[in-house]
Scaffold this active site. Structure first.
Site, PDB file in Angstrom:
ATOM      1  N   ASN A  17     -38.913   3.701 -21.856  1.00  0.00           N
ATOM      2  CA  ASN A  17     -39.587   4.774 -22.591  1.00  0.00           C
ATOM      3  C   ASN A  17     -40.281   5.658 -21.571  1.00  0.00           C
ATOM      4  OD1 ASN A  17     -41.150   6.384 -24.227  1.00  0.00           O
ATOM      5  ND2 ASN A  17     -42.523   4.737 -24.916  1.00  0.00           N
ATOM      6  N   LYS A  51     -41.785   8.386 -22.116  1.00  0.00           N
ATOM      7  CA  LYS A  51     -42.950   9.088 -22.696  1.00  0.00           C
ATOM      8  C   LYS A  51     -42.906  10.568 -22.268  1.00  0.00           C
ATOM      9  CE  LYS A  51     -45.420   4.755 -22.501  1.00  0.00           C
ATOM     10  NZ  LYS A  51     -46.711   4.084 -22.652  1.00  0.00           N
ATOM     11  N   HIS A  90     -44.138   3.925 -32.272  1.00  0.00           N
ATOM     12  CA  HIS A  90     -44.840   3.521 -31.042  1.00  0.00           C
ATOM     13  C   HIS A  90     -46.344   3.661 -31.274  1.00  0.00           C
ATOM     14  CE1 HIS A  90     -46.277   3.561 -26.906  1.00  0.00           C
ATOM     15  NE2 HIS A  90     -45.127   3.003 -26.564  1.00  0.00           N
ATOM     16  N   GLU A 105     -48.592   4.849 -29.556  1.00  0.00           N
ATOM     17  CA  GLU A 105     -49.132   6.171 -29.188  1.00  0.00           C
ATOM     18  C   GLU A 105     -48.849   7.191 -30.289  1.00  0.00           C
ATOM     19  OE1 GLU A 105     -47.323   6.370 -25.305  1.00  0.00           O
ATOM     20  OE2 GLU A 105     -48.632   4.733 -24.652  1.00  0.00           O
ATOM     21  N   GLU A 132     -45.265  -4.748 -29.171  1.00  0.00           N
ATOM     22  CA  GLU A 132     -46.041  -4.136 -28.096  1.00  0.00           C
ATOM     23  C   GLU A 132     -47.536  -4.236 -28.420  1.00  0.00           C
ATOM     24  OE1 GLU A 132     -43.462  -1.233 -25.712  1.00  0.00           O
ATOM     25  OE2 GLU A 132     -44.457  -0.091 -27.284  1.00  0.00           O
ATOM     26  N   GLY A 161     -49.569  -0.019 -20.711  1.00  0.00           N
ATOM     27  CA  GLY A 161     -50.081   0.804 -19.621  1.00  0.00           C
ATOM     28  C   GLY A 161     -51.351   0.277 -18.973  1.00  0.00           C
ATOM     29  N   SER A 165     -46.690  -3.467 -20.184  1.00  0.00           N
ATOM     30  CA  SER A 165     -46.906  -3.812 -18.769  1.00  0.00           C
ATOM     31  C   SER A 165     -45.855  -4.768 -18.211  1.00  0.00           C
ATOM     32  CB  SER A 165     -48.323  -4.372 -18.567  1.00  0.00           C
ATOM     33  OG  SER A 165     -49.279  -3.370 -18.878  1.00  0.00           O
TER      34      SER A 165
HETATM   35  C1  PEP Z   1     -44.595   1.441 -23.776  1.00  0.00           C
HETATM   36  O1  PEP Z   1     -45.296   2.417 -23.872  1.00  0.00           O
HETATM   37  O2  PEP Z   1     -43.674   1.275 -24.587  1.00  0.00           O
HETATM   38  C2  PEP Z   1     -44.878   0.501 -22.705  1.00  0.00           C
HETATM   39  C3  PEP Z   1     -44.499  -0.738 -22.875  1.00  0.00           C
HETATM   40  O3  PEP Z   1     -45.546   0.969 -21.601  1.00  0.00           O
HETATM   41  P1  PEP Z   1     -45.884   0.163 -20.244  1.00  0.00           P
HETATM   42  O4  PEP Z   1     -44.642  -0.612 -19.874  1.00  0.00           O
HETATM   43  O5  PEP Z   1     -46.216   1.211 -19.251  1.00  0.00           O
HETATM   44  O6  PEP Z   1     -47.018  -0.754 -20.564  1.00  0.00           O
END
Ligand code: PEP
Length: 249
Positions: free
Chosen positions: A8, A10, A91, A93, A161, A167, A207
């Site tokens: 992703n 973003k 997601h 976000e 998630e 992040g 992460s």
């Molecule tokens: C995400 O936003 O889907 C995600 C898992 O981000 P990160 O791997 O940077 O934590």
């Protein structure tokens, strides 16, 4: 089941970053795991062309309507027309920045299916919800509210998630990941039947990095990952893909 490594991007990536796709393709000419990149919409058509056929592409959101007066939005048909075969929906976000509720995610999932896209529906608890012992209740409610009837292994992927792991560099314990993934498989089995549920890929996201991917992929009912930051550079994402390809079945 073919495991899935999904990136992703973003709100990151311009034309210059297509070089990362070329590097990924060179590193994985015949991948045994499926590789998916979801770039910003501005890059989707170019990336889809550059990535095919070894790497799939997807959108990061779509509107629930097929067309109309929705300035700035993108329909599932438009994603498909630009070369996408997947779309990330719900997601955290999007849920927090755009107030998307489970019902909105379900409507978008229906729109994605109508356009022939595979929906990657995201669920996950906040840190406060985990601390309050509400994790499984939250995940169960998000699953039942966000996934409409008619889900199959061919049209649905679920990404767990935890909001607090995205992040942040923080990752749940392997036991915590296993608990949620086992729970999601059981919830889907109750709703869809064991055979259908067994084929739906359950991704962990939050992460995931080259140095923790192998241990996460060894957890029960983890069928891949949704990766943010570490999907932006081919070298990092490639190491995660390699970990997935060598994980126990
Ligand atoms: C995400 O936003 O889907 C995600 C898992 O981000 P990160 O791997 O940077 O934590």
């Amino acid at each position: 089941m073919r495991k899935l490594a999904a990136g992703n991007w973003k709100m990151n990536g311009t034309g210059a970053d297509l070089a990362e796709i070329e590097a990924l393709k060179a590193a994985h000419p015949a991948p045994s795991a499926e590789i998916l990149i979801c770039p910003p919409a501005t890059l989707l058509a170019r990336l889809s062309e550059a990535a095919a056929p070894a790497i799939a592409s997807g959108g990061q959101d779509c509107h629930a309507a097929p067309s109309g007066a929705h300035t700035g939005d993108i329909s599932a048909d438009m994603l498909q027309d630009a070369g996408a075969s997947y779309v990330i929906l719900g997601h955290s976000e999007r849920r927090s920045d755009h107030n998307e509720a489970d019902a909105d995610v379900a409507a978008k999932t229906r729109a994605a299916w109508a356009a022939g896209l595979i929906a990657v529906v995201c669920v996950g608890e906040t840190e406060a919800q985990r601390d309050a012992g509400q994790t499984l209740g939250v995940i169960g409610a998000q699953l039942s509210g966000s996934v409409p009837g008619g889900a199959t292994p061919e049209n649905l992927v679920i990404a767990y998630e935890p909001v607090w792991a995205i992040g942040t560099g923080r990752v749940p314990s392997l036991d915590q990941i296993a608990e949620v993934h086992d729970f999601m498989r059981a919830e889907l089995a109750t709703r869809l039947g064991a055979d259908i549920a067994a084929g739906i890929r359950l991704l962990y996201g939050g992460s995931v990095k080259p140095d923790n991917a192998s241990e996460i992929f060894a957890v029960s009912n983890v069928d891949g990952a949704l990766v943010g930051g570490a999907s932006l550079k081919a070298a990092d994402f490639s190491a995660i893909i390699a970990a997935l390809e060598t994980a126990p079945a």
